[in-house]
Design a protein around this motif. Structure first.
Motif, PDB file in Angstrom:
ATOM      1  N   GLY A   1      -1.350 -34.070 -96.820  1.00 20.89           N
ATOM      2  CA  GLY A   1      -2.459 -33.123 -96.747  1.00 20.89           C
ATOM      3  C   GLY A   1      -2.356 -32.006 -97.761  1.00 20.89           C
ATOM      4  N   ASN A   2      -1.142 -31.747 -98.244  1.00 17.55           N
ATOM      5  CA  ASN A   2      -0.921 -30.606 -99.132  1.00 17.55           C
ATOM      6  C   ASN A   2      -0.815 -30.957-100.610  1.00 17.55           C
ATOM      7  OD1 ASN A   2      -0.780 -28.988 -96.846  1.00 17.55           O
ATOM      8  ND2 ASN A   2       1.460 -29.025 -96.749  1.00 17.55           N
ATOM      9  N   ALA A   3      -0.411 -32.170-100.928  1.00 15.53           N
ATOM     10  CA  ALA A   3      -0.055 -32.526-102.312  1.00 15.53           C
ATOM     11  C   ALA A   3      -1.240 -32.425-103.263  1.00 15.53           C
ATOM     12  CB  ALA A   3       0.531 -33.925-102.353  1.00 15.53           C
ATOM     13  N   THR A   4      -0.995 -31.822-104.415  1.00 21.99           N
ATOM     14  CA  THR A   4      -1.988 -31.823-105.481  1.00 21.99           C
ATOM     15  C   THR A   4      -1.908 -33.150-106.226  1.00 21.99           C
ATOM     16  OG1 THR A   4      -0.460 -30.923-107.132  1.00 21.99           O
ATOM     17  CG2 THR A   4      -1.681 -29.336-105.763  1.00 21.99           C
ATOM     18  N   GLU A   5      -2.874 -33.395-107.091  1.00 21.70           N
ATOM     19  CA  GLU A   5      -2.858 -34.629-107.879  1.00 21.70           C
ATOM     20  C   GLU A   5      -1.608 -34.689-108.749  1.00 21.70           C
ATOM     21  OE1 GLU A   5      -5.560 -36.842-111.331  1.00 21.70           O
ATOM     22  OE2 GLU A   5      -6.441 -35.284-110.048  1.00 21.70           O
ATOM     23  N   GLU A   6      -1.227 -33.558-109.315  1.00 22.33           N
ATOM     24  CA  GLU A   6      -0.046 -33.503-110.170  1.00 22.33           C
ATOM     25  C   GLU A   6       1.230 -33.771-109.380  1.00 22.33           C
ATOM     26  OE1 GLU A   6       2.212 -30.347-113.200  1.00 22.33           O
ATOM     27  OE2 GLU A   6       0.386 -29.772-112.124  1.00 22.33           O
ATOM     28  N   GLN A   7       1.321 -33.211-108.169  1.00 25.87           N
ATOM     29  CA  GLN A   7       2.512 -33.424-107.343  1.00 25.87           C
ATOM     30  C   GLN A   7       2.622 -34.877-106.891  1.00 25.87           C
ATOM     31  OE1 GLN A   7       1.505 -30.359-104.536  1.00 25.87           O
ATOM     32  NE2 GLN A   7       3.019 -28.923-105.366  1.00 25.87           N
ATOM     33  N   ALA A   8       1.493 -35.470-106.526  1.00 24.96           N
ATOM     34  CA  ALA A   8       1.495 -36.876-106.122  1.00 24.96           C
ATOM     35  C   ALA A   8       1.909 -37.765-107.288  1.00 24.96           C
ATOM     36  CB  ALA A   8       0.109 -37.273-105.609  1.00 24.96           C
ATOM     37  N   GLN A   9       1.432 -37.433-108.483  1.00 22.25           N
ATOM     38  CA  GLN A   9       1.798 -38.212-109.662  1.00 22.25           C
ATOM     39  C   GLN A   9       3.285 -38.079-109.939  1.00 22.25           C
ATOM     40  OE1 GLN A   9      -0.225 -40.365-111.433  1.00 22.25           O
ATOM     41  NE2 GLN A   9       1.772 -40.951-112.282  1.00 22.25           N
ATOM     42  N   GLY A  10       3.859 -36.911-109.637  1.00 20.47           N
ATOM     43  CA  GLY A  10       5.288 -36.714-109.819  1.00 20.47           C
ATOM     44  C   GLY A  10       6.107 -37.662-108.963  1.00 20.47           C
ATOM     45  N   LEU A  11       5.639 -37.926-107.749  1.00 20.88           N
ATOM     46  CA  LEU A  11       6.316 -38.877-106.866  1.00 20.88           C
ATOM     47  C   LEU A  11       6.237 -40.289-107.445  1.00 20.88           C
ATOM     48  CD1 LEU A  11       5.038 -37.692-103.359  1.00 20.88           C
ATOM     49  CD2 LEU A  11       7.314 -37.314-104.339  1.00 20.88           C
ATOM     50  N   LEU A  12       5.061 -40.647-107.957  1.00 19.44           N
ATOM     51  CA  LEU A  12       4.891 -41.980-108.545  1.00 19.44           C
ATOM     52  C   LEU A  12       5.758 -42.131-109.798  1.00 19.44           C
ATOM     53  CD1 LEU A  12       1.018 -42.242-108.145  1.00 19.44           C
ATOM     54  CD2 LEU A  12       2.728 -43.540-106.857  1.00 19.44           C
ATOM     55  N   ASP A  13       5.839 -41.069-110.586  1.00 19.23           N
ATOM     56  CA  ASP A  13       6.674 -41.116-111.791  1.00 19.23           C
ATOM     57  C   ASP A  13       8.150 -41.255-111.436  1.00 19.23           C
ATOM     58  OD1 ASP A  13       4.408 -40.817-113.326  1.00 19.23           O
ATOM     59  OD2 ASP A  13       4.684 -38.657-113.659  1.00 19.23           O
ATOM     60  N   GLU A  14       8.557 -40.603-110.351  1.00 19.98           N
ATOM     61  CA  GLU A  14       9.948 -40.696-109.906  1.00 19.98           C
ATOM     62  C   GLU A  14      10.299 -42.140-109.573  1.00 19.98           C
ATOM     63  OE1 GLU A  14      13.696 -40.442-108.711  1.00 19.98           O
ATOM     64  OE2 GLU A  14      12.638 -38.773-109.655  1.00 19.98           O
ATOM     65  N   ILE A  15       9.416 -42.828-108.881  1.00 21.75           N
ATOM     66  CA  ILE A  15       9.662 -44.228-108.536  1.00 21.75           C
ATOM     67  C   ILE A  15       9.686 -45.091-109.799  1.00 21.75           C
ATOM     68  CG2 ILE A  15       8.763 -46.236-107.280  1.00 21.75           C
ATOM     69  CD1 ILE A  15       7.424 -44.140-105.379  1.00 21.75           C
ATOM     70  N   GLY A  16       8.761 -44.809-110.717  1.00 19.95           N
ATOM     71  CA  GLY A  16       8.684 -45.586-111.950  1.00 19.95           C
ATOM     72  C   GLY A  16       9.882 -45.411-112.847  1.00 19.95           C
ATOM     73  N   SER A  17      10.639 -44.340-112.638  1.00 21.96           N
ATOM     74  CA  SER A  17      11.804 -44.081-113.486  1.00 21.96           C
ATOM     75  C   SER A  17      13.018 -44.920-113.096  1.00 21.96           C
ATOM     76  CB  SER A  17      12.179 -42.592-113.416  1.00 21.96           C
ATOM     77  OG  SER A  17      12.720 -42.264-112.139  1.00 21.96           O
ATOM     78  N   VAL A  18      12.939 -45.614-111.962  1.00 20.27           N
ATOM     79  CA  VAL A  18      14.072 -46.389-111.457  1.00 20.27           C
ATOM     80  C   VAL A  18      13.946 -47.848-111.893  1.00 20.27           C
ATOM     81  CG1 VAL A  18      15.349 -47.136-109.411  1.00 20.27           C
ATOM     82  CG2 VAL A  18      14.285 -44.862-109.466  1.00 20.27           C
ATOM     83  N   ASP A  19      14.952 -48.349-112.568  1.00 20.77           N
ATOM     84  CA  ASP A  19      15.001 -49.758-112.968  1.00 20.77           C
ATOM     85  C   ASP A  19      15.739 -50.529-111.876  1.00 20.77           C
ATOM     86  OD1 ASP A  19      15.353 -52.250-114.051  1.00 20.77           O
ATOM     87  OD2 ASP A  19      16.183 -51.550-115.962  1.00 20.77           O
ATOM     88  N   ALA A  20      14.990 -51.261-111.069  1.00 18.51           N
ATOM     89  CA  ALA A  20      15.573 -51.959-109.927  1.00 18.51           C
ATOM     90  C   ALA A  20      16.639 -52.966-110.334  1.00 18.51           C
ATOM     91  CB  ALA A  20      14.474 -52.654-109.130  1.00 18.51           C
ATOM     92  N   ASP A  21      16.543 -53.480-111.541  1.00 15.99           N
ATOM     93  CA  ASP A  21      17.488 -54.519-111.984  1.00 15.99           C
ATOM     94  C   ASP A  21      18.797 -53.937-112.515  1.00 15.99           C
ATOM     95  OD1 ASP A  21      15.707 -56.591-111.395  1.00 15.99           O
ATOM     96  OD2 ASP A  21      14.675 -56.317-113.323  1.00 15.99           O
ATOM     97  N   ALA A  22      18.784 -52.648-112.838  1.00 11.25           N
ATOM     98  CA  ALA A  22      19.975 -52.077-113.459  1.00 11.25           C
ATOM     99  C   ALA A  22      20.469 -50.797-112.777  1.00 11.25           C
ATOM    100  CB  ALA A  22      19.688 -51.772-114.931  1.00 11.25           C
ATOM    101  N   VAL A  23      19.838 -50.437-111.683  1.00  9.03           N
ATOM    102  CA  VAL A  23      20.183 -49.167-111.036  1.00  9.03           C
ATOM    103  C   VAL A  23      21.568 -49.235-110.384  1.00  9.03           C
ATOM    104  CG1 VAL A  23      19.121 -49.758-108.813  1.00  9.03           C
ATOM    105  CG2 VAL A  23      19.325 -47.366-109.492  1.00  9.03           C
ATOM    106  N   SER A  24      22.343 -48.159-110.541  1.00  6.35           N
ATOM    107  CA  SER A  24      23.663 -48.075-109.904  1.00  6.35           C
ATOM    108  C   SER A  24      23.526 -47.430-108.533  1.00  6.35           C
ATOM    109  CB  SER A  24      24.605 -47.229-110.773  1.00  6.35           C
ATOM    110  OG  SER A  24      24.189 -45.876-110.777  1.00  6.35           O
ATOM    111  N   ILE A  25      24.589 -47.508-107.748  1.00  5.03           N
ATOM    112  CA  ILE A  25      24.584 -46.871-106.431  1.00  5.03           C
ATOM    113  C   ILE A  25      24.317 -45.377-106.565  1.00  5.03           C
ATOM    114  CG2 ILE A  25      26.000 -46.249-104.436  1.00  5.03           C
ATOM    115  CD1 ILE A  25      25.216 -49.083-104.322  1.00  5.03           C
ATOM    116  N   ASP A  26      25.019 -44.728-107.482  1.00  2.00           N
ATOM    117  CA  ASP A  26      24.862 -43.288-107.659  1.00  2.00           C
ATOM    118  C   ASP A  26      23.445 -42.920-108.069  1.00  2.00           C
ATOM    119  OD1 ASP A  26      27.489 -42.828-106.976  1.00  2.00           O
ATOM    120  OD2 ASP A  26      28.201 -42.704-109.050  1.00  2.00           O
ATOM    121  N   ASP A  27      22.861 -43.716-108.970  1.00  2.00           N
ATOM    122  CA  ASP A  27      21.497 -43.436-109.423  1.00  2.00           C
ATOM    123  C   ASP A  27      20.495 -43.647-108.297  1.00  2.00           C
ATOM    124  OD1 ASP A  27      22.367 -42.817-111.939  1.00  2.00           O
ATOM    125  OD2 ASP A  27      21.949 -44.795-112.798  1.00  2.00           O
TER     126      ASP A  27
END
Length: 226
Positions: A110-136
């Protein structure tokens, strides 16, 4: 009431009534003890106790001050207590996290702005599922869920959830989950939550967050029974 407890209550009353505020310096020990009708020893013990829970800040050679009293500071001890528990307590901790975090996610939608919501999507997109380490992966999980609970707009709620979701617990859980090949599924669930927030669909975001945390609970329960 024990003498030290009485001293703690009297100092707390000074803060609650506004006689002492965030950042204020306490009167010298002797003066404060006389004003409150307490011994200097009990006053000293009370100050030590309030320092431990981050209400007071004792600065050697300078004096004793009231801290900022911000939620993240006062609730800091929760993560320490949580880290002290063994794996048998994880299910109970996750049950509490599920209840709190699902509601926080609904508020975020209910609170998120368009920019904040996009930040969440960008965070997910930054993760490479095939090469991600436990720490990452742990770091991503902390950033993703931390961003959501901050969007809820309630500092106390955010601090409580942060304390229950300490890095030690996340690392412990993720180590097991990644061994089960759950990385793709988890990132997919994160994406669904982020999209619901972007659409300002509070009901859907709440349900997805509930299912997401419950899925980890289910895995933990199965692992405990194995």
């Amino acid at each position: 009431m024990a003498v030290t407890d009485e001293a703690i209550e009297k100092i707390k009353a000074m803060i609650v009534t506004g006689e002492l505020g965030p950042g204020d310096r306490l009167p010298p020990e002797k003066e404060l003890a006389e004003r409150l009708g307490l011994s200097r020893n009990s006053m000293r013990e009370a100050v030590k106790a309030l320092e431990v829970i981050r209400v007071l800040d004792v600065r050697r050679g300078d004096g004793t001050y009231v801290t900022s009293l911000e939620p993240h500071l006062l609730l800091e001890a929760i993560s320490f207590v949580v880290d002290m528990h063994d794996d048998s307590s994880l299910l109970e901790l996750f049950a509490v996290r599920r209840m709190l975090e699902s509601q926080a996610t609904g508020l975020a939608a209910g609170n998120a702005t368009e920019e904040q919501a996009q930040g969440l999507l960008d965070e997910i997109g930054s993760v490479d599922a095939d090469a991600v380490s436990i720490d990452d992966l742990v770091a991503h999980d902390i950033r993703f869920h931390g961003s959501i609970v901050r969007l809820a707009g309630n500092d106390y709620l955010a601090s409580l959830i942060d304390g229950l979701s300490s890095q030690t617990i996340r690392a412990r859980v993720w180590r097991g989950l990644t061994e089960q090949g759950a990385v793709d599924r988890t990132l997919s669930e994160h994406l669904a939550i982020a999209e619901a927030i972007a659409q300002h669909d509070s009901a859907l975001a709440t349900s997805l967050a509930t299912a997401h945390v419950a899925g980890v609970e289910r895995w933990l329960r199965q692992a405990a029974n194995a």
